[in-house]
Design a protein around this motif. Sequence first.
Motif, PDB file in Angstrom:
ATOM      1  N   LEU A   1       1.037  -1.108  -0.140  1.00  0.00           N
ATOM      2  CA  LEU A   1       0.018  -0.097  -0.103  1.00  0.00           C
ATOM      3  C   LEU A   1       0.731   1.268   0.007  1.00  0.00           C
ATOM      4  N   LEU A   2       0.568   2.263  -0.882  1.00  0.00           N
ATOM      5  CA  LEU A   2       1.516   3.317  -1.143  1.00  0.00           C
ATOM      6  C   LEU A   2       0.639   4.614  -0.803  1.00  0.00           C
ATOM      7  N   VAL A   3       1.343   5.458   0.116  1.00  0.00           N
ATOM      8  CA  VAL A   3       0.743   6.745   0.409  1.00  0.00           C
ATOM      9  C   VAL A   3       1.658   7.731   0.528  1.00  0.00           C
ATOM     10  N   ARG A   4       1.495   8.886  -0.184  1.00  0.00           N
ATOM     11  CA  ARG A   4       2.480   9.949  -0.086  1.00  0.00           C
ATOM     12  C   ARG A   4       2.532  10.556   1.086  1.00  0.00           C
ATOM     13  N   PRO A   5       3.364  11.120   1.437  1.00  0.00           N
ATOM     14  CA  PRO A   5       3.528  11.935   3.007  1.00  0.00           C
ATOM     15  C   PRO A   5       2.269  13.158   2.874  1.00  0.00           C
ATOM     16  N   HIS A   6       2.552  13.826   1.667  1.00  0.00           N
ATOM     17  CA  HIS A   6       1.663  15.146   1.897  1.00  0.00           C
ATOM     18  C   HIS A   6       0.073  14.744   1.733  1.00  0.00           C
ATOM     19  N   CYS A   7       0.055  13.447   1.260  1.00  0.00           N
ATOM     20  CA  CYS A   7      -1.450  13.149   1.379  1.00  0.00           C
ATOM     21  C   CYS A   7      -1.853  12.580   2.723  1.00  0.00           C
ATOM     22  N   VAL A   8      -1.181  12.332   3.659  1.00  0.00           N
ATOM     23  CA  VAL A   8      -1.553  11.859   4.904  1.00  0.00           C
ATOM     24  C   VAL A   8      -2.259  13.180   5.541  1.00  0.00           C
ATOM     25  N   ARG A   9      -3.251  13.262   5.974  1.00  0.00           N
ATOM     26  CA  ARG A   9      -3.931  14.223   6.797  1.00  0.00           C
ATOM     27  C   ARG A   9      -3.905  14.001   8.258  1.00  0.00           C
ATOM     28  N   LEU A  10      -3.425  15.089   9.044  1.00  0.00           N
ATOM     29  CA  LEU A  10      -3.274  14.994  10.332  1.00  0.00           C
ATOM     30  C   LEU A  10      -4.317  15.967  11.234  1.00  0.00           C
ATOM     31  N   TRP A  11      -4.792  15.500  12.157  1.00  0.00           N
ATOM     32  CA  TRP A  11      -5.896  15.847  12.961  1.00  0.00           C
ATOM     33  C   TRP A  11      -5.426  16.150  14.499  1.00  0.00           C
ATOM     34  N   ARG A  12      -5.635  16.865  15.274  1.00  0.00           N
ATOM     35  CA  ARG A  12      -5.135  17.189  16.779  1.00  0.00           C
ATOM     36  C   ARG A  12      -6.008  16.034  17.638  1.00  0.00           C
ATOM     37  N   ASP A  13      -7.137  15.853  17.186  1.00  0.00           N
ATOM     38  CA  ASP A  13      -7.707  14.526  17.852  1.00  0.00           C
ATOM     39  C   ASP A  13      -9.041  14.082  16.987  1.00  0.00           C
ATOM     40  N   ARG A  14      -9.757  13.170  17.336  1.00  0.00           N
ATOM     41  CA  ARG A  14     -10.803  12.737  16.899  1.00  0.00           C
ATOM     42  C   ARG A  14     -12.014  13.659  16.655  1.00  0.00           C
ATOM     43  N   ALA A  15     -12.107  14.559  17.799  1.00  0.00           N
ATOM     44  CA  ALA A  15     -13.505  15.535  17.654  1.00  0.00           C
ATOM     45  C   ALA A  15     -13.022  16.498  16.411  1.00  0.00           C
ATOM     46  N   HIS A  16     -11.764  16.494  16.014  1.00  0.00           N
ATOM     47  CA  HIS A  16     -11.618  17.540  14.898  1.00  0.00           C
ATOM     48  C   HIS A  16     -11.759  16.609  13.636  1.00  0.00           C
ATOM     49  N   SER A  17     -11.446  15.439  13.676  1.00  0.00           N
ATOM     50  CA  SER A  17     -11.353  14.795  12.445  1.00  0.00           C
ATOM     51  C   SER A  17     -12.819  14.419  11.721  1.00  0.00           C
ATOM     52  N   GLY A  18     -13.813  14.257  12.639  1.00  0.00           N
ATOM     53  CA  GLY A  18     -14.899  13.878  12.243  1.00  0.00           C
ATOM     54  C   GLY A  18     -15.101  12.410  11.949  1.00  0.00           C
ATOM     55  N   HIS A  19     -16.071  11.920  11.070  1.00  0.00           N
ATOM     56  CA  HIS A  19     -16.369  10.587  10.866  1.00  0.00           C
ATOM     57  C   HIS A  19     -15.775  10.396   9.286  1.00  0.00           C
ATOM     58  N   ARG A  20     -14.583   9.942   9.282  1.00  0.00           N
ATOM     59  CA  ARG A  20     -13.772   9.787   7.864  1.00  0.00           C
ATOM     60  C   ARG A  20     -13.458   8.409   7.879  1.00  0.00           C
ATOM     61  N   PRO A  21     -13.317   7.938   6.751  1.00  0.00           N
ATOM     62  CA  PRO A  21     -12.633   6.186   6.676  1.00  0.00           C
ATOM     63  C   PRO A  21     -11.062   6.612   6.859  1.00  0.00           C
ATOM     64  N   ASN A  22     -10.680   5.495   7.145  1.00  0.00           N
ATOM     65  CA  ASN A  22      -8.921   5.297   7.207  1.00  0.00           C
ATOM     66  C   ASN A  22      -8.498   6.406   8.340  1.00  0.00           C
ATOM     67  N   LEU A  23      -8.963   6.436   9.489  1.00  0.00           N
ATOM     68  CA  LEU A  23      -8.529   7.327  10.544  1.00  0.00           C
ATOM     69  C   LEU A  23      -7.730   6.230  11.527  1.00  0.00           C
ATOM     70  N   PHE A  24      -6.609   6.680  11.939  1.00  0.00           N
ATOM     71  CA  PHE A  24      -5.772   6.000  12.883  1.00  0.00           C
ATOM     72  C   PHE A  24      -5.189   6.825  14.125  1.00  0.00           C
ATOM     73  N   ASP A  25      -5.514   6.342  15.209  1.00  0.00           N
ATOM     74  CA  ASP A  25      -4.614   6.952  16.326  1.00  0.00           C
ATOM     75  C   ASP A  25      -2.961   6.839  16.076  1.00  0.00           C
ATOM     76  N   ALA A  26      -2.241   7.648  16.430  1.00  0.00           N
ATOM     77  CA  ALA A  26      -0.876   7.665  16.229  1.00  0.00           C
ATOM     78  C   ALA A  26      -0.146   8.616  17.174  1.00  0.00           C
ATOM     79  N   THR A  27       0.979   8.261  17.531  1.00  0.00           N
ATOM     80  CA  THR A  27       2.070   9.101  18.294  1.00  0.00           C
ATOM     81  C   THR A  27       3.064   9.721  17.540  1.00  0.00           C
TER      82      THR A  27
END
Length: 358
Positions: free
Chosen positions: A281-307
């Motif tokens: 699976l390939l994903v370009r770095p600029h295509c990865v969207r970042l959110w402060r938390d789940r409250a800001h990200s909304g209900h979107r596919p392919n959301l992952f908690d990260a550090t």
Amino acid sequence: MSKIVVDRVSRRYGNIDAVADVSLTVEPGEFVTLLGPSGSGKTTTLRMIAGLDQPSAGTISIDGNVVSTPQHSLPPYRRGIGMVFQSYAIWPHMTVFDNIAFPLRRRGVPPEEQAANVATIVGQVGLDGYEARYPAQLSGGQQQRVALARALVGEPRVVLFDEPLSNLDAKLRDSVRDLLRSLHRRLGLTIVYVTHDQDEAMLLSDRIYVMNGGRIVQSGSARSLYDRPENIFVADFIGRTNIIPIETLDFARNRATIAGNIEVSFATMPSAIAAGDQRRLLVRPHCVRLWRDRAHSGHRPNLFDATVLDVAFLGDRQRFTLEVRPDLTLTAESATSDDLPVTGPIVAELPPAACVIV
């Protein structure tokens, strides 16, 4: 303007295939780049087009005339080409004028016509006032402009470039790139250009042939190669990318499983994948969207908690290194102005349209 056809050309040195069964076409007025790492066969291919090397198999034609076969090779000076080398290859004992005029003198062009042609090309490459100087009195960028002017002064049908900017610093490279783009558009030159620099290839080319191990592994526009690479080599060589092993694929649902039990949706069905193929699976770095938390990200596919493990400041953007799981690390890029945490938890989104399967 001329058309070049390289038809199933190979070049062997003993038991080594430097070029293996390469076929490509350069249309009149097209800027085509051979892109690849050292040893990929790109320079050998260019030298065979120039007539500086002879194929072991296959044919090379210019404007429908066969110029190279294993049995016969037309000399370079009879091919109507100009060539710019990596090392500039200008004569230190000659002035700028004499260096540029040299091919015209070899052809017996009258002195007054030489002077007129040199004056025209000197103006086009920005060397007005330098005609009486010697190479030792010029910067690297100016010397490269002399080499370019010498290649163009005889109005060749084709111009070949062998990594011409690799000896220049970053600012000079930008300047000469802009000059090449301008000259190509203004003069309609047919150009074959060799480089290992992906940015250079994407900036200059109408079409790119990516080479590896003496073969062409993919060709197309810069955007098609970047957005839809057909194999891991192209994806990794052209631009930064996250390359993630796939454990299972569900073609019916357009879903893949990665890192044990993480399910990812993808929008585009993969092509040319057979049973038993290694899949990524390939994903370009600029295509990865970042959110402060789940409250800001909304209900979107392919959301992952990260550090957030690290953040690198790159001027207009910042590069994040993220740990999703101990066995899954992602690189993401965002604008410097984005209000994102630089340590601790964060939410990463892999938009399905940006997920490419190879």
